[in-house]
Design a protein around this motif. Structure first.
Motif, PDB file in Angstrom:
ATOM      1  N   SER A   2       3.577  -2.196   5.042  1.00  0.00           N
ATOM      2  CA  SER A   2       3.520  -1.689   3.670  1.00  0.00           C
ATOM      3  C   SER A   2       4.099  -0.274   3.609  1.00  0.00           C
ATOM      4  O   SER A   2       4.139   0.434   4.624  1.00  0.00           O
ATOM      5  N   LEU A   3       4.530   0.124   2.419  1.00  0.00           N
ATOM      6  CA  LEU A   3       5.030   1.490   2.266  1.00  0.00           C
ATOM      7  C   LEU A   3       3.941   2.500   2.580  1.00  0.00           C
ATOM      8  O   LEU A   3       4.211   3.544   3.180  1.00  0.00           O
ATOM      9  N   ALA A  26       7.975   6.922   2.163  1.00  0.00           N
ATOM     10  CA  ALA A  26       8.586   5.662   2.574  1.00  0.00           C
ATOM     11  C   ALA A  26       9.207   5.030   1.344  1.00  0.00           C
ATOM     12  O   ALA A  26       8.636   5.084   0.252  1.00  0.00           O
ATOM     13  N   ARG A  28      11.548   1.485  -0.041  1.00  0.00           N
ATOM     14  CA  ARG A  28      12.046   0.142   0.229  1.00  0.00           C
ATOM     15  C   ARG A  28      13.303  -0.074  -0.596  1.00  0.00           C
ATOM     16  O   ARG A  28      13.369   0.333  -1.753  1.00  0.00           O
ATOM     17  N   ASN A  33      14.637  -3.440   3.372  1.00  0.00           N
ATOM     18  CA  ASN A  33      14.580  -2.434   4.431  1.00  0.00           C
ATOM     19  C   ASN A  33      13.673  -1.287   4.018  1.00  0.00           C
ATOM     20  O   ASN A  33      13.654  -0.889   2.852  1.00  0.00           O
ATOM     21  N   VAL A  34      12.924  -0.747   4.983  1.00  0.00           N
ATOM     22  CA  VAL A  34      12.029   0.383   4.739  1.00  0.00           C
ATOM     23  C   VAL A  34      12.532   1.578   5.536  1.00  0.00           C
ATOM     24  O   VAL A  34      12.847   1.457   6.723  1.00  0.00           O
TER      25      VAL A  34
END
Length: 135
Positions: A2-3, A26, A28, A33-34
């Protein structure tokens, strides 16, 4: 991941020896892609960089150029919003309806859109009359 998990983990690596105020970000991309970033201070304060800017630079280095969602985490009484410069940087890569989540370590969360963060943003549309030579 998760972010929130990605930003929380990244935040631990922030370089904040002067303020001791660590920030993690962070984002997405539409492809899933993160990318993460942290604040990196400098003894000459204006020369430091923000977590959001770091995540955006990592995204570009990874070959992505569009933000689908963004999260910022810090240890503060209330969620901290991106600074003005980062708001402009975010707006460069995210549409006005993209969600920006701000959260503190206690889990207090605020979610706004990019348009809410930076109403009336300066964008590429303002450059429509500029030719390739900058005239």
């Amino acid at each position: 991941m998760s972010l929130l998990d990605a930003a929380t983990k990244a935040r631990e690596n922030a370089y904040a020896p002067y303020s001791r105020f660590k920030v993690g970000a962070a984002l997405r991309t539409p492809s899933g892609n993160v990318y993460v970033g942290v604040n990196a201070e400098n003894v000459a304060y204006p020369e430091g960089t923000c977590a959001e800017a770091g995540a955006i630079a990592a995204m570009c280095a990874g070959g992505d150029y569009k933000i689908a969602e963004l999260l910022v985490i810090s240890d503060s009484p209330t969620p901290v919003t991106p600074c003005g410069g980062c708001r402009q940087k975010i707006a460069e890569f995210a549409g006005p309806d993209v969600a920006v989540t701000m959260v503190n370590l206690q889990g207090v969360t605020s979610v706004v859109t990019v348009a809410d963060l930076l109403p009336g943003s300066f964008n590429a549309g303002h450059m429509a009359n500029v030719d390739a030579n900058g005239v």
